[in-house]
Design an enzyme around this catalytic site. Sequence first.
Site, mmCIF file in Angstrom:
data_model
loop_
_atom_site.group_PDB
_atom_site.id
_atom_site.type_symbol
_atom_site.label_atom_id
_atom_site.label_comp_id
_atom_site.label_asym_id
_atom_site.label_seq_id
_atom_site.Cartn_x
_atom_site.Cartn_y
_atom_site.Cartn_z
ATOM 1 N N GLU A 91 -0.351 -4.902 6.351
ATOM 2 C CA GLU A 91 0.982 -5.041 5.724
ATOM 3 C C GLU A 91 1.848 -6.004 6.522
ATOM 4 O O GLU A 91 2.585 -6.808 5.955
ATOM 5 C CB GLU A 91 1.661 -3.676 5.622
ATOM 6 C CG GLU A 91 1.034 -2.800 4.548
ATOM 7 C CD GLU A 91 1.554 -1.373 4.550
ATOM 8 O OE1 GLU A 91 1.479 -0.744 3.490
ATOM 9 O OE2 GLU A 91 2.010 -0.894 5.599
ATOM 10 N N GLY B 294 3.731 2.441 7.587
ATOM 11 C CA GLY B 294 2.414 2.743 8.134
ATOM 12 C C GLY B 294 1.963 4.183 8.032
ATOM 13 O O GLY B 294 0.873 4.507 8.484
ATOM 14 N N LYS C 165 14.406 7.997 1.620
ATOM 15 C CA LYS C 165 13.939 7.184 2.752
ATOM 16 C C LYS C 165 15.022 6.296 3.353
ATOM 17 O O LYS C 165 14.775 5.626 4.357
ATOM 18 C CB LYS C 165 12.758 6.337 2.304
ATOM 19 C CG LYS C 165 11.528 7.173 2.001
ATOM 20 C CD LYS C 165 10.451 6.308 1.432
ATOM 21 C CE LYS C 165 9.139 7.054 1.328
ATOM 22 N NZ LYS C 165 8.134 6.246 0.643
ATOM 23 N N THR D 239 0.848 -1.202 0.000
ATOM 24 C CA THR D 239 0.000 0.000 0.000
ATOM 25 C C THR D 239 0.880 1.246 0.000
ATOM 26 O O THR D 239 1.966 1.245 0.591
ATOM 27 C CB THR D 239 -0.893 -0.017 1.256
ATOM 28 O OG1 THR D 239 -1.770 -1.140 1.148
ATOM 29 C CG2 THR D 239 -1.742 1.258 1.368
ATOM 30 N N GLY D 240 0.378 2.299 -0.654
ATOM 31 C CA GLY D 240 1.112 3.576 -0.677
ATOM 32 C C GLY D 240 1.435 3.959 -2.114
ATOM 33 O O GLY D 240 1.210 3.182 -3.050
ATOM 34 N N GLY E 183 5.978 -0.597 -0.036
ATOM 35 C CA GLY E 183 6.781 0.599 0.205
ATOM 36 C C GLY E 183 7.197 0.660 1.669
ATOM 37 O O GLY E 183 6.942 -0.262 2.447
ATOM 38 N N ALA E 184 7.855 1.742 2.045
ATOM 39 C CA ALA E 184 8.222 1.963 3.448
ATOM 40 C C ALA E 184 8.428 3.451 3.645
ATOM 41 O O ALA E 184 8.614 4.200 2.674
ATOM 42 C CB ALA E 184 9.496 1.208 3.803
ATOM 43 N N ASP E 185 8.394 3.869 4.899
ATOM 44 C CA ASP E 185 8.615 5.289 5.195
ATOM 45 C C ASP E 185 10.076 5.572 5.517
ATOM 46 O O ASP E 185 10.566 6.656 5.238
ATOM 47 C CB ASP E 185 7.704 5.706 6.352
ATOM 48 C CG ASP E 185 6.257 5.436 5.979
ATOM 49 O OD1 ASP E 185 5.817 5.985 4.951
ATOM 50 O OD2 ASP E 185 5.605 4.617 6.637
HETATM 51 O O1 LIG Z 1 3.509 1.634 4.999
HETATM 52 C C1 LIG Z 1 2.880 2.140 4.116
HETATM 53 C C2 LIG Z 1 1.416 2.240 4.152
HETATM 54 O O2 LIG Z 1 0.896 1.806 5.367
HETATM 55 C C3 LIG Z 1 3.560 2.675 2.924
HETATM 56 O O3 LIG Z 1 4.245 1.636 2.314
HETATM 57 C C4 LIG Z 1 4.486 3.757 3.326
HETATM 58 O O4 LIG Z 1 3.759 4.710 4.037
HETATM 59 C C5 LIG Z 1 5.163 4.405 2.120
HETATM 60 O O5 LIG Z 1 4.213 5.081 1.357
HETATM 61 P P1 LIG Z 1 4.619 5.932 0.069
HETATM 62 O O6 LIG Z 1 5.173 4.940 -0.913
HETATM 63 O O7 LIG Z 1 3.366 6.575 -0.382
HETATM 64 O O8 LIG Z 1 5.650 6.925 0.501
#
Ligand SMILES: O=C(CO)[C@H](O)[C@H](O)COP(=O)(O)O
Length: 409
Positions: A109, A101, A127, A31-32, A87-89
């Site tokens: 996830e 998240g 990131k 997600t994301g 994805g990840a933050d």
């Molecule tokens: O953990 C997530 C969603 O719960 C996403 O993977 C994370 O927030 C990265 O999002 P983006 O690719 O939009 O930067």
Amino acid sequence: MNDADRNALKREAAEAAVELVEDGMIVGLGTGSTAAFAVEALARRHRQGLRFVGIPTSERTAAQAKAAGIPLSSFAEHRQIDLTIDGADEVERGTLNLIKGLGGALLREKIVANASRRLAIVVDGVKLVDRLGTHAPVPVEVVAFGLEVTQAALKVFAAEVRPRLTPAGDLFVTDGGNRILDCHFAGPMADPARLEDRIRRVVGVVESGLFIGRADPVFVADGQGVHRLDSARAHRGRPPILVVMGVSGAGKSTVAKELAARLGWSFEEGDALHPEANVAKMHGGIPLTDADRQPWLESVAAWIDGQRAKKQPGIITCSALKRAYRRIVIGDRPEVRLVYLRGSRDVMAEHLAKRSGHFMPASLLQSQIDTLEEPGPDEDPLVVDVGPPVDQVAHEVIRQLGASATLPS
Ligand SMILES: O=C(CO)[C@H](O)[C@H](O)COP(=O)(O)O
């Protein structure tokens, strides 16, 4: 960097990860905004004839995948996922630990990641951080009941705990009907694994956005290209072994322990392998001879061979002052990389002055400096200056290790 440039990087990383998908796979769909590019690329590959089914991590992703024609499934049909792309933050260099998240889907996830043989993470270079908590808060999914009490309990760990709101100012509700508390820290985290454990024990917490030891591999797009970072676990074939060398007072043990903690590799204190007679001599301020050092260097080599036999990475300290000593320790072991901690006499003396409870008296420093033969380019050492604080020194080692620290395939 503007949004268009960043999206181009996200797309590049996502497309690289999608190449891992093979015919017949069960694929977890993240997600994301970055994961959305992966879903788009997967839909394209599906149209080209690749057969796979997806298990989405959110309603949002399910809707995107369905609209793009990707066949979807669920845990009712498949307990095991072959590969998840998400994805990840934040991604921590070396460990590949994650914060996830900010998109609000962390619980699903994590369930999907847990059920996956592999979790491929796709991010743009912004990131990639030295320590988790550099930019992002840690999202924690909690049940709605008692939100305020759970928030207060989480304040023990974080500088600030804020309930996640929607753009309209309402409490954000996850796909599972829960709420999210974003935990902001005063600075980067020292021990995310311990923190994850402690957060999960708070009553009312459903799950935290710390993903420890799960990502493998990570695709990072940074404008120079897409770099694939693999975790140490993925490279048991020939995992690296670092010999952290330098004179007394260089900070070998401190740096090696920091590296071991960051990389999750085994650590051995080389000084602990000295025969008693050597320790007694050093205590007495008597420099060791080559003959004294021989059995000790052989013990260091034996530890390295033990790691090799177990096919595990490792880090050992060893002053390894002379080229001949390094020949004993390294020999023809291709896994071994030298990390040479270099510094002025003054810096070493300052470190030694602060040290207590060690058998090497400061008076031996000069003899160590006299004995030292700095490693030459043919020994391919990582050379790091030791003036700065230990976390910066460790960061520099990991940066120089680059592909070896993150172990590309
Ligand atoms: O953990 C997530 C969603 O719960 C996403 O993977 C994370 O927030 C990265 O999002 P983006 O690719 O939009 O930067």
